[in-house]
Design an enzyme around this catalytic site. Structure first.
Site, short mmCIF file in Angstrom:
data_model
loop_
_atom_site.label_atom_id
_atom_site.label_comp_id
_atom_site.label_asym_id
_atom_site.label_seq_id
_atom_site.Cartn_x
_atom_site.Cartn_y
_atom_site.Cartn_z
N LYS A 14 80.79 -5.99 -29.73
CA LYS A 14 80.61 -6.70 -28.45
C LYS A 14 80.04 -7.98 -29.05
O LYS A 14 78.80 -7.78 -29.52
CB LYS A 14 79.79 -6.07 -27.46
CG LYS A 14 79.63 -6.90 -26.13
CD LYS A 14 79.19 -6.34 -24.99
CE LYS A 14 78.80 -7.35 -23.96
NZ LYS A 14 78.19 -6.37 -22.60
N ARG A 67 79.12 -12.96 -15.13
CA ARG A 67 77.70 -12.71 -14.71
C ARG A 67 77.65 -13.46 -13.31
O ARG A 67 76.63 -12.99 -12.49
CB ARG A 67 77.01 -13.50 -15.70
CG ARG A 67 76.91 -12.82 -16.99
CD ARG A 67 76.03 -13.55 -18.09
NE ARG A 67 76.34 -12.80 -19.27
CZ ARG A 67 75.85 -13.64 -20.64
NH1 ARG A 67 75.43 -14.78 -20.72
NH2 ARG A 67 76.27 -12.67 -21.56
N LYS A 78 72.09 -13.46 -25.29
CA LYS A 78 71.85 -12.11 -25.75
C LYS A 78 72.16 -11.97 -27.33
O LYS A 78 72.59 -10.92 -27.65
CB LYS A 78 72.86 -11.43 -25.04
CG LYS A 78 72.78 -11.42 -23.44
CD LYS A 78 73.57 -10.25 -22.69
CE LYS A 78 73.24 -10.43 -21.37
NZ LYS A 78 73.84 -9.38 -20.43
N GLU A 94 79.81 -1.66 -37.26
CA GLU A 94 79.33 -1.23 -35.95
C GLU A 94 80.29 -0.14 -35.37
O GLU A 94 79.66 0.80 -34.89
CB GLU A 94 79.45 -2.52 -34.93
CG GLU A 94 78.25 -3.52 -35.00
CD GLU A 94 77.02 -2.87 -34.12
OE1 GLU A 94 76.79 -1.69 -33.74
OE2 GLU A 94 75.99 -3.76 -34.16
N LYS A 140 85.17 -6.85 -27.75
CA LYS A 140 84.92 -7.56 -26.63
C LYS A 140 84.29 -8.82 -26.85
O LYS A 140 83.20 -8.74 -27.84
CB LYS A 140 84.28 -6.66 -25.47
CG LYS A 140 83.80 -7.57 -24.27
CD LYS A 140 82.81 -6.73 -23.56
CE LYS A 140 82.39 -7.68 -22.36
NZ LYS A 140 81.22 -6.85 -21.69
N SER A 150 86.08 -11.64 -18.44
CA SER A 150 86.18 -12.33 -17.08
C SER A 150 86.59 -14.10 -17.47
O SER A 150 87.67 -14.43 -16.83
CB SER A 150 84.79 -12.59 -16.54
OG SER A 150 83.58 -13.09 -17.31
N TYR A 176 91.37 -7.58 -15.79
CA TYR A 176 91.16 -7.94 -14.02
C TYR A 176 92.78 -8.04 -13.47
O TYR A 176 92.56 -8.07 -12.42
CB TYR A 176 90.39 -9.26 -13.77
CG TYR A 176 89.04 -8.83 -14.31
CD1 TYR A 176 87.97 -8.03 -13.48
CD2 TYR A 176 88.71 -9.25 -15.60
CE1 TYR A 176 86.74 -8.09 -14.09
CE2 TYR A 176 87.38 -9.01 -16.00
CZ TYR A 176 86.42 -8.39 -15.27
OH TYR A 176 85.04 -8.01 -15.82
C1 PBG Z 1 77.04 -6.16 -19.36
C2 PBG Z 1 78.37 -6.48 -19.37
C3 PBG Z 1 78.91 -7.80 -19.45
C4 PBG Z 1 80.33 -7.66 -19.15
C5 PBG Z 1 80.72 -6.30 -19.35
N1 PBG Z 1 79.29 -5.79 -19.03
C6 PBG Z 1 78.25 -9.10 -19.75
C7 PBG Z 1 77.26 -9.41 -20.75
O1 PBG Z 1 76.89 -8.59 -21.59
O2 PBG Z 1 76.59 -10.17 -20.41
C8 PBG Z 1 81.04 -8.77 -19.32
C9 PBG Z 1 82.43 -8.73 -18.78
C10 PBG Z 1 83.43 -9.76 -18.39
O3 PBG Z 1 82.84 -11.00 -18.81
O4 PBG Z 1 84.39 -9.61 -18.02
N2 PBG Z 1 76.38 -5.68 -20.51
#
Ligand code: PBG
Length: 344
Positions: A212, A222, A235, A251, A266, A292, A331
């Site tokens: 990720k 968010r 992050k 990983e 991701k 998203s 989505y």
């Molecule tokens: C939370 C999480 C996130 C997403 C899924 N789980 C956001 C982040 O890591 O800040 C993002 C999913 C998306 O953007 O559709 N840990």
């Protein structure tokens, strides 16, 4: 007058054949294009992420994600029933927690009556045969928007892992089928696996967000879960640097070693090279999250009349399959499933 036949050429003597290779022959007709197709997108490939809110009989539009809504639990149950009817194998739950319930430790993550646990119980009672995936990370519950516990400026690893283990058990007890840690702390997969097994949840699967990345493409999410405005800093001390690929293989290797049943990459489309490498190097169930921002880019361009939403949706999802993904969190899931059902 007949033209004479071309003189006989012998390739063994190094003479070139007069043949014209025409790649377009196979593309001339729809039946032929179907016949030579190398990959297929089906409803079996879809996991539908759903945002949930407190209350009853309410659906709230997510401003940054045209066509996506936050659903109260009763509406989420209806959505799950629709998904099941469409043949979608699983949904993924993401709670939008009341800001008053968020605190620095994310203590709602451990509440057996939190939004996710109540949704899980309702879903498992009303739509028992659809798979339910639950994110494991503290960000829906923390007042600082981070996925782990913060001490000073630092997101501390081992204390966070202990909290994530407790969150996982809380969700497993409420009926979660697949625990999906998205936090990127070190060692969490093994710790969660051991804790699940110790409580006789050995059947509960783990889908690890193994690779990720610290990405700009999570922006609309968010907003959807209400953590964007809260997030202090970024992050990058736990999510991966987008420049790296070998590190993603490490990983994945570590998460598999620790007991992950499935791994995820991701975001999705900007990281198709990673999806492809993971599938080729490990040969394990590999998923991609079309996040998203990827969804919203397509929808926003479509709203401006710059792109055909439906065609772009299908093309983007086919790309994941071509890269080697076994499935995609998207989505678009209900829209795709509807379109695929019509095509049959
Ligand atoms: C939370 C999480 C996130 C997403 C899924 N789980 C956001 C982040 O890591 O800040 C993002 C999913 C998306 O953007 O559709 N840990």
């Amino acid at each position: 007058m007949n033209t004479p036949p071309p003189p006989f050429k012998n390739p063994a003597r190094g003479e070139k054949l007069d043949l014209c290779i025409r790649m377009r022959r196979n593309r001339r007709t729809e039946w032929s294009r179907r016949l030579v197709r190398e990959t297929a997108l089906t409803t079996n490939d879809l996991i539908w992420p759903i945002f949930i809110i407190d209350g009853e009989k309410r659906r709230e539009k997510v401003g940054s994600m045209p066509g996506v809504e936050r659903l109260t639990i009763d509406e989420a149950v209806r959505a799950a029933a629709r998904a099941e009817k469409l043949g979608i194998p699983a949904i993924a739950l993401f709670p939008n927690t009341d800001p008053a319930l968020r605190d620095p430790e994310g203590s709602q993550a451990h509440n057996p009556d939190n939004l996710v646990c109540r949704a899980l119980r309702a879903l498992k009672k009303e739509v028992p045969d659809i798979g339910v995936v639950c994110d494991v990370a503290l960000d829906p519950y923390t007042s600082h928007g981070h996925d782990g516990i913060m001490r000073g400026e630092e997101i501390v690893n081992d204390e966070s892992v202990a909290a994530l283990v407790s969150q996982s058990l809380n969700q497993a007890r409420a009926g979660c089928d697949v625990i999906a840690p998205s936090d990127m702390m070190d060692g969490r997969i093994g710790a969660i696996r051991r804790a699940l097994d110790a409580e006789n949840f050995e059947h509960v699967q783990i889908m690890s967000y193994a690779a990720k990345y610290a990405s700009a493409f999570y922006g609309p999410f968010r907003e959807a879960v209400g953590s964007g405005g809260l997030l202090k800093g970024d992050k990058r001390t736990y999510q991966m640097d987008p420049h790296n690929s070998d590190e993603a293989m490490r990983e994945v290797a570590i998460d598999l070693e620790e007991g992950a049943d499935m791994v995820m990459v991701k975001p999705g489309m900007p990281y198709l090279d990673i999806v492809s490498r993971v599938k080729r190097e490990f040969g394990v169930p590999t998923y991609a999250y079309q996040v998203s921002g990827e969804y919203s880019m397509i929808m926003a361009a479509a709203q401006n009349g710059w792109i055909d939403a439906e065609k772009a949706m299908i093309e983007s999802l086919v790309a994941f399959k071509r890269a080697g993904a076994d499935g995609v969190l998207t989505y678009f899931a209900p829209m795709v499933a509807e379109k695929l059902a019509k095509a049959l």
